[in-house]
Scaffold this motif. Structure first.
Motif, mmCIF file in Angstrom:
data_model
loop_
_atom_site.group_PDB
_atom_site.id
_atom_site.type_symbol
_atom_site.label_atom_id
_atom_site.label_comp_id
_atom_site.label_asym_id
_atom_site.label_seq_id
_atom_site.Cartn_x
_atom_site.Cartn_y
_atom_site.Cartn_z
ATOM 1 N N ARG A 121 123.679 21.093 91.364
ATOM 2 C CA ARG A 121 122.916 21.763 90.647
ATOM 3 C C ARG A 121 121.751 22.650 90.716
ATOM 4 O O ARG A 121 121.306 23.171 90.536
ATOM 5 C CB ARG A 121 122.007 21.086 89.585
ATOM 6 N N THR A 122 121.114 22.349 91.713
ATOM 7 C CA THR A 122 120.120 22.769 92.771
ATOM 8 C C THR A 122 120.723 22.646 94.015
ATOM 9 O O THR A 122 120.466 21.095 94.649
ATOM 10 C CB THR A 122 118.912 22.846 92.608
ATOM 11 N N LYS A 176 114.961 19.910 83.490
ATOM 12 C CA LYS A 176 116.387 21.254 82.902
ATOM 13 C C LYS A 176 115.824 22.171 84.656
ATOM 14 O O LYS A 176 115.079 22.277 84.388
ATOM 15 C CB LYS A 176 116.389 21.872 82.000
ATOM 16 N N ILE A 177 116.858 21.807 85.369
ATOM 17 C CA ILE A 177 116.643 23.934 86.565
ATOM 18 C C ILE A 177 117.951 23.826 86.276
ATOM 19 O O ILE A 177 118.554 24.340 86.148
ATOM 20 C CB ILE A 177 117.144 22.388 88.071
ATOM 21 N N LYS A 178 116.771 25.578 86.454
ATOM 22 C CA LYS A 178 117.350 26.366 85.609
ATOM 23 C C LYS A 178 117.883 27.672 87.076
ATOM 24 O O LYS A 178 118.071 27.450 88.539
ATOM 25 C CB LYS A 178 116.158 27.204 85.441
ATOM 26 N N ILE A 213 120.734 18.540 94.004
ATOM 27 C CA ILE A 213 120.918 17.957 93.179
ATOM 28 C C ILE A 213 122.353 18.204 92.896
ATOM 29 O O ILE A 213 122.394 19.154 92.961
ATOM 30 C CB ILE A 213 119.738 18.408 92.364
ATOM 31 N N TYR A 214 123.027 17.567 92.668
ATOM 32 C CA TYR A 214 124.588 17.364 92.252
ATOM 33 C C TYR A 214 125.116 16.628 91.359
ATOM 34 O O TYR A 214 124.448 15.128 90.535
ATOM 35 C CB TYR A 214 125.603 16.787 94.334
ATOM 36 N N ALA A 215 125.863 17.351 90.619
ATOM 37 C CA ALA A 215 125.985 16.560 88.941
ATOM 38 C C ALA A 215 126.882 15.003 88.927
ATOM 39 O O ALA A 215 126.569 14.230 87.800
ATOM 40 C CB ALA A 215 127.325 16.998 88.477
ATOM 41 N N LEU A 268 123.479 11.712 88.265
ATOM 42 C CA LEU A 268 122.628 13.178 89.552
ATOM 43 C C LEU A 268 122.731 12.261 90.046
ATOM 44 O O LEU A 268 122.722 10.790 90.715
ATOM 45 C CB LEU A 268 121.440 13.740 89.026
#
Length: 139
Positions: free
Chosen positions: A75-76, A137-139, A94-96, A39
């Motif tokens: 991601r978020t 885990k971020i939804k 947040i990025y992969a 991440l």
């Protein structure tokens, strides 16, 4: 409610600075070897012209919604503002991986956001940070 608590905990707990904003992002795996996909986590601290806060927030909302909808590597993006100073904004990004982050910077919606908010932003501080609970885990 759980998501807000998790985000607040992540925002308050992950201020371990790992690089300056202008250096290439370098991440290491738990084995200590560079190159593993991991991440990219960043905090953006932004102070906006207090007379243009609402305009800024509308543009930010548009950019975040487009990023979350169109970019699988994002991601978020979670933005908050100080209750007493609403012109002070913090964004948890947040990025992969680094490629997803670099792709994000090149997207038309991010470029529009940067262009249209440029004269509203009084200061910008970017902090690359380490997620203390990266498996969350971020939804």
């Amino acid at each position: 409610m759980k998501r807000h608590i998790a985000m607040a905990a992540l925002l308050s707990g992950c201020l371990s600075v790992s690089a300056t904003a202008r250096e290439p992002l370098r991440r290491e795996s738990s084995s200590g070897l560079p190159g593993d996909s991991s991440l990219v986590v960043r905090l953006s601290n932004i102070v906006v012209d207090s007379l243009r806060t609402d305009e800024y927030k509308a543009l930010l909302k548009e950019e975040i919604e487009a990023s979350m909808r169109l970019e699988p590597g994002v991601r978020t993006l979670y933005a908050v503002s100080d209750k007493k100073r609403p012109h002070e904004v913090t964004i948890l990004e947040i990025y992969a991986d680094e490629a997803a982050y670099r792709n994000h910077l090149a997207t038309p919606h991010f470029q529009k956001y940067k262009r249209e908010t440029l004269d509203m932003v009084r200061s910008l501080r970017l902090l690359d940070v380490d997620a203390l609970v990266p498996e969350l885990k971020i939804k």
